[in-house]
Design a protein around this motif. Structure first.
Motif, PDB file in Angstrom:
ATOM      1  N   LEU A  28     -33.167  25.103 -27.587  1.00  0.00           N
ATOM      2  CA  LEU A  28     -32.759  24.431 -26.573  1.00  0.00           C
ATOM      3  C   LEU A  28     -33.713  23.927 -25.945  1.00  0.00           C
ATOM      4  CD1 LEU A  28     -30.986  26.481 -24.162  1.00  0.00           C
ATOM      5  CD2 LEU A  28     -29.694  24.067 -25.601  1.00  0.00           C
ATOM      6  N   LEU A  29     -35.106  23.907 -26.663  1.00  0.00           N
ATOM      7  CA  LEU A  29     -36.400  23.241 -25.421  1.00  0.00           C
ATOM      8  C   LEU A  29     -36.668  21.571 -26.109  1.00  0.00           C
ATOM      9  CD1 LEU A  29     -38.913  24.403 -23.770  1.00  0.00           C
ATOM     10  CD2 LEU A  29     -39.429  23.213 -25.624  1.00  0.00           C
ATOM     11  N   VAL A  30     -36.578  22.188 -27.715  1.00  0.00           N
ATOM     12  CA  VAL A  30     -36.523  20.901 -28.848  1.00  0.00           C
ATOM     13  C   VAL A  30     -35.487  19.622 -28.897  1.00  0.00           C
ATOM     14  CG1 VAL A  30     -36.541  20.263 -31.213  1.00  0.00           C
ATOM     15  CG2 VAL A  30     -38.169  22.059 -30.647  1.00  0.00           C
ATOM     16  N   PHE A  31     -34.151  20.265 -28.746  1.00  0.00           N
ATOM     17  CA  PHE A  31     -32.987  19.673 -28.421  1.00  0.00           C
ATOM     18  C   PHE A  31     -33.013  18.545 -27.073  1.00  0.00           C
ATOM     19  CE2 PHE A  31     -29.755  22.067 -31.550  1.00  0.00           C
ATOM     20  CZ  PHE A  31     -30.708  21.552 -31.970  1.00  0.00           C
ATOM     21  N   ALA A  32     -33.503  19.264 -26.307  1.00  0.00           N
ATOM     22  CA  ALA A  32     -33.728  18.093 -24.777  1.00  0.00           C
ATOM     23  C   ALA A  32     -34.294  17.682 -24.970  1.00  0.00           C
ATOM     24  CB  ALA A  32     -33.788  19.441 -23.575  1.00  0.00           C
ATOM     25  N   ALA A  33     -36.109  17.801 -25.306  1.00  0.00           N
ATOM     26  CA  ALA A  33     -36.586  16.781 -25.438  1.00  0.00           C
ATOM     27  C   ALA A  33     -36.538  16.088 -26.536  1.00  0.00           C
ATOM     28  CB  ALA A  33     -38.417  17.512 -26.096  1.00  0.00           C
ATOM     29  N   CYS A  34     -35.593  16.012 -27.812  1.00  0.00           N
ATOM     30  CA  CYS A  34     -35.720  14.620 -28.259  1.00  0.00           C
ATOM     31  C   CYS A  34     -34.854  14.153 -27.611  1.00  0.00           C
ATOM     32  CB  CYS A  34     -34.793  15.789 -29.700  1.00  0.00           C
ATOM     33  SG  CYS A  34     -34.502  14.771 -30.802  1.00  0.00           S
ATOM     34  N   PHE A  35     -33.597  14.533 -27.306  1.00  0.00           N
ATOM     35  CA  PHE A  35     -32.617  13.636 -26.812  1.00  0.00           C
ATOM     36  C   PHE A  35     -33.352  12.953 -25.573  1.00  0.00           C
ATOM     37  CE2 PHE A  35     -29.133  12.951 -23.235  1.00  0.00           C
ATOM     38  CZ  PHE A  35     -28.829  12.499 -23.800  1.00  0.00           C
ATOM     39  N   GLY A  36     -34.344  13.163 -24.818  1.00  0.00           N
ATOM     40  CA  GLY A  36     -35.261  12.413 -23.871  1.00  0.00           C
ATOM     41  C   GLY A  36     -35.421  11.207 -24.738  1.00  0.00           C
ATOM     42  N   ALA A  37     -36.416  12.068 -25.252  1.00  0.00           N
ATOM     43  CA  ALA A  37     -37.921  11.059 -26.601  1.00  0.00           C
ATOM     44  C   ALA A  37     -36.271   9.382 -26.658  1.00  0.00           C
ATOM     45  CB  ALA A  37     -38.214  11.732 -27.467  1.00  0.00           C
ATOM     46  N   ALA A  38     -35.365  10.152 -27.594  1.00  0.00           N
ATOM     47  CA  ALA A  38     -34.524   8.894 -28.009  1.00  0.00           C
ATOM     48  C   ALA A  38     -34.007   8.459 -26.957  1.00  0.00           C
ATOM     49  CB  ALA A  38     -33.206   9.994 -28.923  1.00  0.00           C
ATOM     50  N   LEU A  39     -34.097   8.457 -26.200  1.00  0.00           N
ATOM     51  CA  LEU A  39     -33.767   7.996 -25.005  1.00  0.00           C
ATOM     52  C   LEU A  39     -34.697   7.180 -23.949  1.00  0.00           C
ATOM     53  CD1 LEU A  39     -31.048   7.547 -22.673  1.00  0.00           C
ATOM     54  CD2 LEU A  39     -31.900   8.925 -21.581  1.00  0.00           C
ATOM     55  N   ALA A  40     -35.922   7.424 -24.233  1.00  0.00           N
ATOM     56  CA  ALA A  40     -37.025   6.667 -23.807  1.00  0.00           C
ATOM     57  C   ALA A  40     -37.093   5.417 -24.955  1.00  0.00           C
ATOM     58  CB  ALA A  40     -37.996   7.319 -24.177  1.00  0.00           C
ATOM     59  N   LEU A  41     -36.701   5.794 -26.293  1.00  0.00           N
ATOM     60  CA  LEU A  41     -36.982   4.727 -27.770  1.00  0.00           C
ATOM     61  C   LEU A  41     -36.028   4.092 -27.154  1.00  0.00           C
ATOM     62  CD1 LEU A  41     -38.347   4.451 -30.172  1.00  0.00           C
ATOM     63  CD2 LEU A  41     -36.834   6.094 -31.369  1.00  0.00           C
ATOM     64  N   SER A  42     -35.123   4.616 -26.650  1.00  0.00           N
ATOM     65  CA  SER A  42     -33.745   3.072 -26.795  1.00  0.00           C
ATOM     66  C   SER A  42     -34.272   2.338 -25.820  1.00  0.00           C
ATOM     67  CB  SER A  42     -32.380   3.515 -26.524  1.00  0.00           C
ATOM     68  OG  SER A  42     -32.940   4.029 -24.951  1.00  0.00           O
ATOM     69  N   ALA A  43     -35.176   2.656 -25.051  1.00  0.00           N
ATOM     70  CA  ALA A  43     -35.529   1.021 -23.492  1.00  0.00           C
ATOM     71  C   ALA A  43     -36.704   0.355 -24.306  1.00  0.00           C
ATOM     72  CB  ALA A  43     -35.579   2.092 -22.620  1.00  0.00           C
ATOM     73  N   GLN A  44     -37.092   0.590 -25.015  1.00  0.00           N
ATOM     74  CA  GLN A  44     -38.039   0.134 -26.115  1.00  0.00           C
ATOM     75  C   GLN A  44     -38.025  -0.442 -27.221  1.00  0.00           C
ATOM     76  OE1 GLN A  44     -42.115   2.579 -25.477  1.00  0.00           O
ATOM     77  NE2 GLN A  44     -41.446   3.315 -26.719  1.00  0.00           N
ATOM     78  N   ASP A  45     -38.451  -1.317 -27.832  1.00  0.00           N
ATOM     79  CA  ASP A  45     -39.405  -1.839 -29.721  1.00  0.00           C
ATOM     80  C   ASP A  45     -39.828  -0.801 -30.133  1.00  0.00           C
ATOM     81  OD1 ASP A  45     -38.422  -3.251 -31.735  1.00  0.00           O
ATOM     82  OD2 ASP A  45     -39.705  -4.689 -30.980  1.00  0.00           O
ATOM     83  N   ALA A  46     -39.454  -0.155 -30.729  1.00  0.00           N
ATOM     84  CA  ALA A  46     -40.731   0.761 -31.984  1.00  0.00           C
ATOM     85  C   ALA A  46     -40.894   0.224 -33.205  1.00  0.00           C
ATOM     86  CB  ALA A  46     -39.339   2.335 -32.636  1.00  0.00           C
ATOM     87  N   GLY A  47     -40.118  -1.000 -33.809  1.00  0.00           N
ATOM     88  CA  GLY A  47     -40.539  -2.065 -34.629  1.00  0.00           C
ATOM     89  C   GLY A  47     -39.762  -1.311 -35.785  1.00  0.00           C
ATOM     90  N   THR A  48     -40.679   0.031 -36.474  1.00  0.00           N
ATOM     91  CA  THR A  48     -40.218   0.952 -37.640  1.00  0.00           C
ATOM     92  C   THR A  48     -39.650   1.424 -37.665  1.00  0.00           C
ATOM     93  OG1 THR A  48     -42.556   1.591 -38.412  1.00  0.00           O
ATOM     94  CG2 THR A  48     -41.944  -1.114 -38.990  1.00  0.00           C
ATOM     95  N   ARG A  49     -39.107   2.226 -38.381  1.00  0.00           N
ATOM     96  CA  ARG A  49     -38.292   3.348 -38.011  1.00  0.00           C
ATOM     97  C   ARG A  49     -39.318   4.779 -38.185  1.00  0.00           C
ATOM     98  NH1 ARG A  49     -33.722   3.891 -42.702  1.00  0.00           N
ATOM     99  NH2 ARG A  49     -32.131   2.538 -42.042  1.00  0.00           N
TER     100      ARG A  49
END
Length: 130
Positions: A28-49
């Motif tokens: 659960l902790l990994v899923f919540a952190a992954c979802f939060g980090a993916a949400l933060a990633l959607s707000a910025q330009d990461a460049g490459t995969r």
């Protein structure tokens, strides 16, 4: 190719029965952190995969390291039980990954500057190390 038999299903059932209560909160902790980090990633330009993967993995690792101490503080100073608080804390750490990393970097810079000033003052008191 052969189909999985009853032995593999039995082993899987035993693994889930024994490891589920232990691994469940961490999953659960990994899923919540992954979802939060993916949400933060959607707000910025990461460049490459690869940069995006590094960003999300960094957020998950940060959440894994800091969720325990922060949940302890939440549990100690509020009425929220720790077993309820750890998922929102992991999510918030995933979302606020950049802010947390910047705060840690600034704290270490301030600590290094203070240590450097202390050592310079100590060396000056001893006569410049001569």
């Amino acid at each position: 190719m052969t189909e999985p038999g009853p032995v593999s299903f039995s082993l899987l059932a035993l693994a889930v029965a024994f490891l589920g209560p232990v691994i469940g909160p961490y999953a659960l902790l990994v899923f919540a952190a992954c979802f939060g980090a993916a949400l933060a990633l959607s707000a910025q330009d990461a460049g490459t995969r690869m940069a995006g993967i590094r960003f999300v993995v960094g957020g998950v690792v940060l959440a894994l390291l800091l969720t325990g101490p922060l949940v302890y503080l939440v549990h100690r100073f509020t009425d929220v039980p720790g077993n309820i608080a750890f998922v929102p804390v992991a999510f918030i750490l995933g979302v606020g990954r950049n802010l947390v990393v910047d705060f840690i970097r600034k704290a270490f810079d301030a600590l290094a500057a203070a240590l450097g000033a202390f050592l310079n003052a100590a060396a000056a008191r001893r006569g410049g190390g001569k």
